[in-house]
Design an enzyme around this catalytic site. Structure first.
Site, short mmCIF file in Angstrom:
data_model
loop_
_atom_site.label_atom_id
_atom_site.label_comp_id
_atom_site.label_asym_id
_atom_site.label_seq_id
_atom_site.Cartn_x
_atom_site.Cartn_y
_atom_site.Cartn_z
N CYS A 9 1.03 -1.36 -0.23
CA CYS A 9 -0.06 0.01 -0.13
C CYS A 9 0.82 1.48 -0.08
O CYS A 9 2.43 1.17 -0.46
CB CYS A 9 -0.95 0.20 1.07
SG CYS A 9 -0.06 -0.07 3.37
N CYS A 14 -1.48 0.94 7.25
CA CYS A 14 -2.71 0.34 7.27
C CYS A 14 -3.20 -0.86 6.36
O CYS A 14 -3.33 -2.06 7.26
CB CYS A 14 -3.80 2.01 7.06
SG CYS A 14 -4.03 3.49 8.75
N ARG A 15 -3.95 -0.71 5.23
CA ARG A 15 -3.98 -1.58 4.41
C ARG A 15 -3.00 -2.91 4.71
O ARG A 15 -3.35 -4.05 4.70
CB ARG A 15 -4.18 -0.87 3.25
CG ARG A 15 -5.50 -0.17 2.72
CD ARG A 15 -5.73 0.42 1.87
NE ARG A 15 -4.32 1.24 1.51
CZ ARG A 15 -4.01 2.34 0.79
NH1 ARG A 15 -5.05 2.39 -0.57
NH2 ARG A 15 -2.70 3.04 0.35
P1 4NP Z 1 -1.49 2.77 4.29
O1 4NP Z 1 -2.26 4.13 4.50
O2 4NP Z 1 -1.29 2.92 2.79
O3 4NP Z 1 -3.25 2.26 4.27
O4 4NP Z 1 -1.07 2.03 5.16
C1 4NP Z 1 -1.53 5.27 4.71
C2 4NP Z 1 -0.64 5.95 6.37
C3 4NP Z 1 -0.02 6.87 5.71
C4 4NP Z 1 0.21 7.72 4.99
C5 4NP Z 1 -0.74 7.31 4.22
C6 4NP Z 1 -1.32 6.42 3.34
N1 4NP Z 1 0.88 8.33 4.84
O5 4NP Z 1 0.37 9.93 3.67
O6 4NP Z 1 1.46 9.38 5.71
#
Ligand code: 4NP
Length: 151
Positions: A9, A14-15
């Site tokens: 991701c 998160c994902r």
């Molecule tokens: P993820 O979510 O891609 O599902 O881990 C995010 C978590 C943090 C950020 C972007 C997406 N960020 O820009 O900090």
């Protein structure tokens, strides 16, 4: 033989760590021999555990993500893994851009394993704040992936 799967991701907090934890639990229950990891296309959270609200939502369903630490995906991952699963189209585009010559991993969207949902990406709960909605989709796609791998 061990089949190697990498979830990717944007932030790896998160994902993709949720997908890693969910698939690990489900694969263990089915006795599948999988190596499972996750990474982010971005480097902002490298070394950090999964995001607190994401960890709590996962824990409520029995998935402990606390030992995971974020890392950034690298071209070498295309040599190590059999299958790299992106959470959205932007992740796919970023992965395609770093794919090295001779990298053998198949690259696909995780939602391809959840066709019954009609989803074309796993929404980012860091922005939507719908951590349970993300977990619902991740669980369905993980079940679809396991059914595919078990065939
Ligand atoms: P993820 O979510 O891609 O599902 O881990 C995010 C978590 C943090 C950020 C972007 C997406 N960020 O820009 O900090």
């Amino acid at each position: 033989m061990t089949y190697r799967i990498l979830f990717v991701c944007l932030g790896n907090i998160c994902r993709s760590p949720s997908a890693e934890g969910v698939l690990r639990a489900k694969a263990g229950a089915r006795g599948l021999d999988l190596e499972i990891d996750s990474a982010g296309t971005g480097d902002w959270h490298v070394g950090e555990p999964p995001y607190g609200p994401m960890q709590r939502a996962a824990k409520a369903r029995g998935y402990d993500l606390s030992a995971l630490r974020a890392r950034q995906v690298s071209p070498g991952d295309f040599h190590h893994f059999d299958l790299i699963l992106a959470m959205d189209g932007a992740n796919m585009a970023n992965l395609a851009a770093i794919r090295p010559a001779g990298g053998r991993a198949d690259l696909a969207l995780f939602t391809e394993y959840a066709p019954e949902t009609g989803a074309t990406e796993v929404p980012d709960p860091y922005y939507t704040r719908d951590f349970d909605g993300t977990l619902d989709l991740v669980e369905i796609a993980a079940d679809g992936l396991i059914d595919y791998l078990a065939r």
